[in-house]
Design a protein around this motif. Structure first.
Motif, PDB file in Angstrom:
ATOM      1  N   PRO A  27       0.823  -1.215   0.000  1.00 14.69           N
ATOM      2  CA  PRO A  27       0.000   0.000   0.000  1.00 14.69           C
ATOM      3  C   PRO A  27       0.856   1.264   0.000  1.00 14.69           C
ATOM      4  O   PRO A  27       1.794   1.377   0.785  1.00 14.69           O
ATOM      5  CB  PRO A  27      -0.807  -0.136   1.296  1.00 14.69           C
ATOM      6  CG  PRO A  27      -0.058  -1.113   2.146  1.00 14.69           C
ATOM      7  CD  PRO A  27       0.588  -2.047   1.186  1.00 14.69           C
ATOM      8  N   GLU A 168      -6.163   9.088  -1.800  1.00 10.93           N
ATOM      9  CA  GLU A 168      -7.059   8.088  -1.211  1.00 10.93           C
ATOM     10  C   GLU A 168      -6.237   7.013  -0.508  1.00 10.93           C
ATOM     11  O   GLU A 168      -5.295   6.480  -1.084  1.00 10.93           O
ATOM     12  CB  GLU A 168      -7.917   7.454  -2.308  1.00 10.93           C
ATOM     13  CG  GLU A 168      -8.802   8.447  -3.050  1.00 10.93           C
ATOM     14  CD  GLU A 168      -9.541   7.801  -4.203  1.00 10.93           C
ATOM     15  OE1 GLU A 168      -9.325   6.591  -4.423  1.00 10.93           O
ATOM     16  OE2 GLU A 168     -10.319   8.512  -4.875  1.00 10.93           O
ATOM     17  N   PRO A 169      -6.593   6.652   0.731  1.00 11.28           N
ATOM     18  CA  PRO A 169      -5.852   5.595   1.426  1.00 11.28           C
ATOM     19  C   PRO A 169      -6.096   4.248   0.746  1.00 11.28           C
ATOM     20  O   PRO A 169      -7.211   3.944   0.337  1.00 11.28           O
ATOM     21  CB  PRO A 169      -6.452   5.596   2.843  1.00 11.28           C
ATOM     22  CG  PRO A 169      -7.249   6.844   2.943  1.00 11.28           C
ATOM     23  CD  PRO A 169      -7.658   7.221   1.568  1.00 11.28           C
ATOM     24  N   ASP A 170      -5.051   3.449   0.643  1.00 11.11           N
ATOM     25  CA  ASP A 170      -5.214   2.083   0.154  1.00 11.11           C
ATOM     26  C   ASP A 170      -5.842   1.212   1.234  1.00 11.11           C
ATOM     27  O   ASP A 170      -6.658   0.333   0.934  1.00 11.11           O
ATOM     28  CB  ASP A 170      -3.859   1.501  -0.260  1.00 11.11           C
ATOM     29  CG  ASP A 170      -3.277   2.223  -1.459  1.00 11.11           C
ATOM     30  OD1 ASP A 170      -3.961   2.263  -2.500  1.00 11.11           O
ATOM     31  OD2 ASP A 170      -2.166   2.763  -1.360  1.00 11.11           O
ATOM     32  N   SER A 188     -11.830   7.850   1.544  1.00  8.00           N
ATOM     33  CA  SER A 188     -11.723   6.433   1.901  1.00  8.00           C
ATOM     34  C   SER A 188     -12.868   5.564   1.377  1.00  8.00           C
ATOM     35  O   SER A 188     -12.996   4.414   1.784  1.00  8.00           O
ATOM     36  CB  SER A 188     -11.667   6.288   3.427  1.00  8.00           C
ATOM     37  OG  SER A 188     -12.885   6.717   4.020  1.00  8.00           O
ATOM     38  N   SER A 191     -11.402   2.483   0.057  1.00  5.76           N
ATOM     39  CA  SER A 191     -10.249   1.954   0.791  1.00  5.76           C
ATOM     40  C   SER A 191     -10.558   0.577   1.378  1.00  5.76           C
ATOM     41  O   SER A 191     -11.709   0.271   1.709  1.00  5.76           O
ATOM     42  CB  SER A 191      -9.861   2.902   1.936  1.00  5.76           C
ATOM     43  OG  SER A 191      -9.539   4.178   1.456  1.00  5.76           O
ATOM     44  N   ARG A 220      -8.734  -6.049  -4.674  1.00  4.36           N
ATOM     45  CA  ARG A 220      -9.459  -4.791  -4.560  1.00  4.36           C
ATOM     46  C   ARG A 220     -10.481  -4.659  -5.695  1.00  4.36           C
ATOM     47  O   ARG A 220     -10.186  -4.927  -6.855  1.00  4.36           O
ATOM     48  CB  ARG A 220      -8.497  -3.600  -4.567  1.00  4.36           C
ATOM     49  CG  ARG A 220      -7.486  -3.660  -3.413  1.00  4.36           C
ATOM     50  CD  ARG A 220      -6.751  -2.357  -3.274  1.00  4.36           C
ATOM     51  NE  ARG A 220      -7.642  -1.315  -2.804  1.00  4.36           N
ATOM     52  CZ  ARG A 220      -7.282  -0.026  -2.729  1.00  4.36           C
ATOM     53  NH1 ARG A 220      -6.088   0.357  -3.111  1.00  4.36           N
ATOM     54  NH2 ARG A 220      -8.135   0.872  -2.291  1.00  4.36           N
ATOM     55  N   TYR A 222     -12.735  -1.694  -5.704  1.00  7.10           N
ATOM     56  CA  TYR A 222     -13.050  -0.261  -5.888  1.00  7.10           C
ATOM     57  C   TYR A 222     -14.543  -0.012  -6.075  1.00  7.10           C
ATOM     58  O   TYR A 222     -14.980   0.739  -6.955  1.00  7.10           O
ATOM     59  CB  TYR A 222     -12.277   0.310  -7.066  1.00  7.10           C
ATOM     60  CG  TYR A 222     -10.780   0.227  -6.892  1.00  7.10           C
ATOM     61  CD1 TYR A 222     -10.085   1.199  -6.181  1.00  7.10           C
ATOM     62  CD2 TYR A 222     -10.048  -0.849  -7.420  1.00  7.10           C
ATOM     63  CE1 TYR A 222      -8.708   1.126  -6.015  1.00  7.10           C
ATOM     64  CE2 TYR A 222      -8.685  -0.931  -7.254  1.00  7.10           C
ATOM     65  CZ  TYR A 222      -8.019   0.059  -6.548  1.00  7.10           C
ATOM     66  OH  TYR A 222      -6.670  -0.031  -6.366  1.00  7.10           O
TER      67      TYR A 222
END
Length: 224
Positions: A27, A168-170, A188, A191, A220, A222
């Motif tokens: 990340p 944007e935070p992973d 987030s 996230s 992920r 999204y």
């Protein structure tokens, strides 16, 4: 054979090896949610610095930290934020060169900052996501009123450009509970979330490595 039987340091090396050999990306942006009591605990700030150095070692580029100040009394809240801010500023000065940081107070004001090259820490003392969005909207409305932008030009990208944290935070990490918080509300939305029942005072390096390894194993989507 159980690797844990050889002791924690060996298992830490094993996790580190797994992380570095994985083809999955580490990340780039990690968000960490704490309570003010976590940093007031004995060695609480020292534990935070250790966590930051661990993330930096594994090539995380940005760590955003939200310190949830739970005091209801506004005066006490402000005093606590001020005290923690001073302690954190003094501690952050000892971070390796190339590390930049920004510490924000209750109203989102930047109390101290330092430029960085390869690693940056954003820390918010009680200034949450709803306040951040509200301030961004007010700022845009002021620009519309001043005639610098037209109402039809306002879109998601413009709002994002007025937020304090642009990335944007992973993954968002919450220790000691299963609840989300008022932090990076806009950023987030896609996230990954990582909850652990381990309280911050009991978090070890091995727990941080598990977070990174867990992220690497996820697929992920999204929001899809």
């Amino acid at each position: 054979m159980d690797l844990l039987s050889f002791g924690q340091p060996l298992y830490e090396r094993y996790l580190s090896w797994q992380i570095t050999r994985s083809a999955t990306k580490i990340p780039a942006h990690v968000a960490l949610i704490l309570k003010e009591a976590d940093l007031l605990e004995y060695k609480g700030i020292e534990k935070l610095l250790t966590a930051l150095l661990t993330f930096r070692k594994f090539k995380v580029e940005l760590v955003s930290i939200y310190v949830d100040i739970l005091k209801a009394d506004q005066t006490m809240k402000a005093e606590l934020a001020s005290t923690l801010g001073e302690q954190l500023e003094e501690s952050f000065m000892g971070l390796p060169s190339g590390t930049g940081y920004e510490i924000c107070g209750l109203e989102g004001e930047v109390n101290c900052s330092r430029q960085g090259k390869d690693f940056f820490v954003y820390l918010s003392l009680g200034f949450g996501g709803r306040g951040e969005i509200t301030r961004a909207v007010i700022s845009i409305l002021d620009e519309v009123k001043a005639g610098r932008i037209r109402p039809e030009e306002v879109d998601e990208k413009m709002l994002e450009s007025h937020l304090l944290v642009k990335h944007e935070p992973d993954i968002m990490i919450r220790s000691g509970g299963q609840k989300l918080s008022d932090f990076l509300v806009w950023q987030s939305v896609y996230s990954e979330l990582y909850f652990t029942d381990v309280n911050w005072k009991d978090v070890r390096k091995i727990d941080l490595l598990r977070v990174i390894r867990d992220f690497q194993k996820r697929q992920r989507r999204y929001g899809k």
